[in-house]
Write an enzyme that holds these catalytic residues in place. Structure first.
Site, short mmCIF file in Angstrom:
data_model
loop_
_atom_site.label_atom_id
_atom_site.label_comp_id
_atom_site.label_asym_id
_atom_site.label_seq_id
_atom_site.Cartn_x
_atom_site.Cartn_y
_atom_site.Cartn_z
N HIS A 151 -17.11 -30.74 14.25
CA HIS A 151 -17.21 -29.28 14.35
C HIS A 151 -17.05 -28.67 15.74
O HIS A 151 -16.97 -27.45 15.85
CB HIS A 151 -18.56 -28.82 13.78
CG HIS A 151 -18.70 -29.08 12.32
ND1 HIS A 151 -17.93 -28.44 11.36
CD2 HIS A 151 -19.50 -29.93 11.64
CE1 HIS A 151 -18.27 -28.88 10.17
NE2 HIS A 151 -19.22 -29.79 10.30
N LYS A 188 -10.02 -32.73 3.26
CA LYS A 188 -11.28 -31.99 3.17
C LYS A 188 -10.95 -30.54 2.81
O LYS A 188 -10.06 -29.94 3.41
CB LYS A 188 -12.00 -32.08 4.52
CG LYS A 188 -13.44 -31.69 4.45
CD LYS A 188 -14.15 -31.97 5.76
CE LYS A 188 -15.58 -31.47 5.62
NZ LYS A 188 -16.23 -31.27 6.88
N PRO A 189 -11.65 -29.94 1.83
CA PRO A 189 -11.29 -28.59 1.39
C PRO A 189 -11.45 -27.51 2.46
O PRO A 189 -10.71 -26.55 2.50
CB PRO A 189 -12.22 -28.30 0.21
CG PRO A 189 -13.00 -29.53 -0.04
CD PRO A 189 -12.72 -30.53 1.04
N ILE A 190 -12.47 -27.66 3.31
CA ILE A 190 -12.71 -26.64 4.34
C ILE A 190 -13.46 -27.28 5.51
O ILE A 190 -14.26 -28.19 5.31
CB ILE A 190 -13.53 -25.45 3.75
CG1 ILE A 190 -13.63 -24.30 4.76
CG2 ILE A 190 -14.89 -25.89 3.25
CD1 ILE A 190 -14.15 -23.00 4.16
N ASN A 191 -13.18 -26.80 6.70
CA ASN A 191 -13.95 -27.24 7.87
C ASN A 191 -13.87 -26.15 8.93
O ASN A 191 -12.82 -25.56 9.14
CB ASN A 191 -13.41 -28.55 8.45
CG ASN A 191 -14.42 -29.24 9.33
OD1 ASN A 191 -15.50 -29.62 8.87
ND2 ASN A 191 -14.10 -29.38 10.60
N THR A 192 -15.01 -25.88 9.56
CA THR A 192 -15.07 -24.89 10.62
C THR A 192 -15.26 -25.58 11.96
O THR A 192 -16.09 -26.48 12.08
CB THR A 192 -16.21 -23.88 10.36
OG1 THR A 192 -15.96 -23.23 9.11
CG2 THR A 192 -16.28 -22.83 11.46
N HIS A 225 -25.66 -30.48 10.82
CA HIS A 225 -24.84 -29.99 9.70
C HIS A 225 -24.44 -28.54 9.96
O HIS A 225 -25.27 -27.73 10.36
CB HIS A 225 -25.64 -30.11 8.39
CG HIS A 225 -24.93 -29.57 7.19
ND1 HIS A 225 -23.79 -30.16 6.68
CD2 HIS A 225 -25.19 -28.50 6.40
CE1 HIS A 225 -23.39 -29.45 5.62
NE2 HIS A 225 -24.22 -28.46 5.44
#
Length: 114
Positions: A15, A42-46, A107
């Site tokens: 992240h 991975k569907p989404i990551n910020t 997280h």
């Protein structure tokens, strides 16, 4: 290594980026094996464009496992909705909500306040 240290190391890898928004590329980053451990996109990551200090600061004096909001806004890039691992990329400036475990971020919960 204590579990918190391992989780913090993982959080940093997943992240936090030192790259500028202009240089950051979701497709290049998200297709790295670090983000596809099971071979799946991975569907989404910020990603947080920051050094580690200000992010870790959010968890200062956080005992146990607790969600905390940042007091400052960060520049963020979100990579999402991959079609055959090609991502859409959006940039924003916002607060972040993260899970802290004993003073360490472990997280990424969401963009915005908790």
């Amino acid at each position: 290594k204590p579990k918190e240290d391992r989780e913090w190391e993982k959080f940093k890898t997943k992240h936090i980026t030192s790259q500028s928004v202009a240089d950051f590329n979701c497709n290049r980053t998200m297709n790295d094996p670090a983000y596809t451990p099971d071979g799946q996109c991975k569907p989404i990551n910020t990603f947080i464009h920051s050094t580690t200090g200000p992010v870790k600061e959010i968890c200062r004096r956080a005992t146990g496992r607790v969600n905390k909001s940042s007091t400052q806004q960060f520049t963020l890039t979100t990579c999402k909705n991959p079609i055959r691992c090609k991502y859409s990329q959006s940039n924003t400036t916002n607060f972040i909500c993260i899970t802290c475990r004993d003073n360490y971020p472990v997280h990424f919960v969401k963009t915005g306040k908790c």
